[in-house]
Design a protein around this motif. Structure first.
Motif, PDB file in Angstrom:
ATOM      1  N   ASP A   1       1.594  -7.778   3.470  1.00  0.00           N
ATOM      2  CA  ASP A   1       0.214  -7.560   3.820  1.00  0.00           C
ATOM      3  C   ASP A   1      -0.682  -6.884   3.038  1.00  0.00           C
ATOM      4  OD1 ASP A   1      -2.575  -7.637   4.832  1.00  0.00           O
ATOM      5  OD2 ASP A   1      -2.015  -6.490   6.475  1.00  0.00           O
ATOM      6  N   ARG A   2      -1.447  -6.904   1.701  1.00  0.00           N
ATOM      7  CA  ARG A   2      -2.095  -6.118   0.750  1.00  0.00           C
ATOM      8  C   ARG A   2      -3.173  -5.155   1.218  1.00  0.00           C
ATOM      9  NH1 ARG A   2      -2.270 -10.159  -4.371  1.00  0.00           N
ATOM     10  NH2 ARG A   2      -3.609 -11.473  -2.649  1.00  0.00           N
ATOM     11  N   SER A   3      -3.896  -5.692   2.266  1.00  0.00           N
ATOM     12  CA  SER A   3      -4.711  -5.285   2.460  1.00  0.00           C
ATOM     13  C   SER A   3      -4.665  -4.487   3.282  1.00  0.00           C
ATOM     14  CB  SER A   3      -5.353  -5.717   4.104  1.00  0.00           C
ATOM     15  OG  SER A   3      -4.605  -6.683   5.012  1.00  0.00           O
ATOM     16  N   LYS A   4      -2.962  -3.704   4.065  1.00  0.00           N
ATOM     17  CA  LYS A   4      -2.394  -2.966   4.211  1.00  0.00           C
ATOM     18  C   LYS A   4      -2.407  -1.382   3.431  1.00  0.00           C
ATOM     19  CE  LYS A   4       1.296  -0.723   6.938  1.00  0.00           C
ATOM     20  NZ  LYS A   4       2.604  -1.028   7.621  1.00  0.00           N
ATOM     21  N   TYR A   5      -2.533  -1.425   2.049  1.00  0.00           N
ATOM     22  CA  TYR A   5      -2.453  -0.691   1.432  1.00  0.00           C
ATOM     23  C   TYR A   5      -3.315  -0.589   0.231  1.00  0.00           C
ATOM     24  CZ  TYR A   5       2.629  -0.930   3.070  1.00  0.00           C
ATOM     25  OH  TYR A   5       3.641  -0.718   3.993  1.00  0.00           O
ATOM     26  N   PHE A   6      -4.237  -1.315   0.150  1.00  0.00           N
ATOM     27  CA  PHE A   6      -5.157  -1.480  -0.822  1.00  0.00           C
ATOM     28  C   PHE A   6      -6.810  -2.332  -0.722  1.00  0.00           C
ATOM     29  CE2 PHE A   6      -1.003  -2.035  -3.055  1.00  0.00           C
ATOM     30  CZ  PHE A   6      -0.690  -1.614  -3.596  1.00  0.00           C
ATOM     31  N   ASN A   7      -7.763  -1.807  -1.122  1.00  0.00           N
ATOM     32  CA  ASN A   7      -9.055  -1.877  -0.770  1.00  0.00           C
ATOM     33  C   ASN A   7      -9.303  -3.679  -1.460  1.00  0.00           C
ATOM     34  OD1 ASN A   7      -9.895  -0.926  -3.174  1.00  0.00           O
ATOM     35  ND2 ASN A   7     -10.487   1.162  -2.581  1.00  0.00           N
ATOM     36  N   SER A   8     -10.604  -3.934  -1.484  1.00  0.00           N
ATOM     37  CA  SER A   8     -10.888  -4.837  -2.039  1.00  0.00           C
ATOM     38  C   SER A   8     -11.057  -4.821  -2.999  1.00  0.00           C
ATOM     39  CB  SER A   8     -11.933  -5.959  -1.163  1.00  0.00           C
ATOM     40  OG  SER A   8     -13.355  -5.052  -1.661  1.00  0.00           O
ATOM     41  N   ASN A  13      -7.359  -6.142  -9.074  1.00  0.00           N
ATOM     42  CA  ASN A  13      -6.462  -5.345 -10.444  1.00  0.00           C
ATOM     43  C   ASN A  13      -4.680  -5.525  -9.959  1.00  0.00           C
ATOM     44  OD1 ASN A  13      -8.207  -4.847 -11.881  1.00  0.00           O
ATOM     45  ND2 ASN A  13      -9.157  -3.066 -10.509  1.00  0.00           N
ATOM     46  N   LEU A  14      -4.371  -5.994  -8.422  1.00  0.00           N
ATOM     47  CA  LEU A  14      -3.359  -6.697  -8.354  1.00  0.00           C
ATOM     48  C   LEU A  14      -2.463  -7.691  -9.005  1.00  0.00           C
ATOM     49  CD1 LEU A  14      -2.599  -6.096  -4.586  1.00  0.00           C
ATOM     50  CD2 LEU A  14      -2.449  -4.175  -6.447  1.00  0.00           C
ATOM     51  N   VAL A  15      -1.525  -8.200  -9.495  1.00  0.00           N
ATOM     52  CA  VAL A  15      -0.686  -9.139 -10.276  1.00  0.00           C
ATOM     53  C   VAL A  15       0.696  -9.679  -9.637  1.00  0.00           C
ATOM     54  CG1 VAL A  15       0.458 -10.130 -12.318  1.00  0.00           C
ATOM     55  CG2 VAL A  15      -1.975  -8.276 -12.447  1.00  0.00           C
ATOM     56  N   GLU A  16       0.521 -11.156  -8.691  1.00  0.00           N
ATOM     57  CA  GLU A  16       1.282 -11.147  -8.326  1.00  0.00           C
ATOM     58  C   GLU A  16       3.008 -10.917  -9.309  1.00  0.00           C
ATOM     59  OE1 GLU A  16       3.096 -15.126  -5.975  1.00  0.00           O
ATOM     60  OE2 GLU A  16       0.599 -15.114  -6.775  1.00  0.00           O
ATOM     61  N   PHE A  17       4.200 -10.384  -8.400  1.00  0.00           N
ATOM     62  CA  PHE A  17       5.309 -10.245 -10.013  1.00  0.00           C
ATOM     63  C   PHE A  17       5.905 -12.129  -9.321  1.00  0.00           C
ATOM     64  CE2 PHE A  17      10.045 -10.040  -8.502  1.00  0.00           C
ATOM     65  CZ  PHE A  17       9.946  -8.153  -9.952  1.00  0.00           C
ATOM     66  N   LYS A  18       6.293 -11.829 -11.061  1.00  0.00           N
ATOM     67  CA  LYS A  18       7.178 -13.221 -11.199  1.00  0.00           C
ATOM     68  C   LYS A  18       6.070 -14.407 -11.677  1.00  0.00           C
ATOM     69  CE  LYS A  18      11.582 -13.011  -9.833  1.00  0.00           C
ATOM     70  NZ  LYS A  18      12.607 -13.185  -8.940  1.00  0.00           N
ATOM     71  N   SER A  19       4.821 -14.142 -11.504  1.00  0.00           N
ATOM     72  CA  SER A  19       3.546 -14.439 -12.144  1.00  0.00           C
ATOM     73  C   SER A  19       3.701 -15.022 -13.653  1.00  0.00           C
ATOM     74  CB  SER A  19       2.447 -14.195 -11.330  1.00  0.00           C
ATOM     75  OG  SER A  19       2.045 -12.987 -12.168  1.00  0.00           O
TER      76      SER A  19
END
Length: 244
Positions: A1-8, A13-19
């Protein structure tokens, strides 16, 4: 759950791992900052295939650590094994340790201190709580596969590590002491061992298994084995008991 650690805004600026984007950025990057030195964690191509890209990559790996290296672990962290170029350190002791035991040069070490200590409130009074937080054991859990570790639950349940800790958490003597001094003991498994939390069966209402992040300053005393989390309590000037 990314919303737990990062705001919108941060999530943009997040990049999906192995994308595909991660692979392109990896091939073009100049610096990789990581709190783990395993190639499988930093590389979107996996461990073995990475050698086929060595002629088109030109990055420097900066190992942030996630504690203070006080144990003798040259098989993991020596210069020829660690897969890192530079290491962030927090103390004169670490500088000496990395140079004399691990064969790093002084230019490879970045003495910045430990930023997480900045968030510890030294003025906060502790509660009547004890934190028990041992480290993990490499032989009781598998390597990373698709960014998740293989579990050896049968081996874990048969290990002295599990049985001694489970025995301690359920001991009558511990229950008597916690009751006598009106204390609560929180058991915080190492994050790598958190998938094994369900293996522990606790009957004492004064003993808890903690799944969430703990606030160090809440605790009057720490029990650990060789985890570098101990330095949070050194910083707080609070007592430490070693359980090996």
């Amino acid at each position: 759950d990314r919303s737990k650690y990062f705001n919108s805004k941060q999530r943009a600026n997040l990049v999906e791992f192995k994308s595909i984007k991660h692979k392109l950025l990896f091939l073009n990057c100049k610096k990789i900052l990581t709190s783990f030195n395993s190639v499988s964690i930093i590389s979107p191509f996996g461990d073995m295939p990475l050698k086929w890209y060595s002629d088109i990559t030109d990055y420097e790996v900066i190992y942030l650590q996630h504690g203070i290296l006080h144990a003798n672990l040259p098989l993991l962290y020596s210069k020829e094994r660690a897969n890192v170029n530079k290491i962030v350190v927090s103390s004169e002791f670490e500088i000496k340790n990395f140079k004399e035991i691990y064969n790093f040069k002084e230019k490879d070490l970045i003495p910045t201190g430990m930023p997480r200590f900045d968030s510890i409130d030294m003025s906060k009074k502790h509660e009547n709580r004890i934190l028990f937080s041992p480290s993990w054991r490499k032989n009781l859990i598998g390597d990373y596969v698709n960014n998740t570790r293989d579990l050896f639950e049968d081996k874990f349940l048969a290990s002295p590590f599990f049985n001694r800790i489970n025995e301690f958490l359920n001991s009558e003597k511990l229950a008597e002491l916690l009751e006598k001094y009106d204390l609560t003991l929180d058991f915080k498994n190492h994050p790598i061992f958190s998938p094994y939390d369900h293996c522990f069966t606790i009957k004492n209402p004064r003993v808890n298994i903690m799944n969430e992040t703990v606030e160090m300053q809440k605790y009057a005393l720490m029990i650990t084995d060789y985890s570098s989390i101990v330095f949070d309590f050194v910083y707080l000037h609070r007592p430490i008991i070693y359980f090996v």
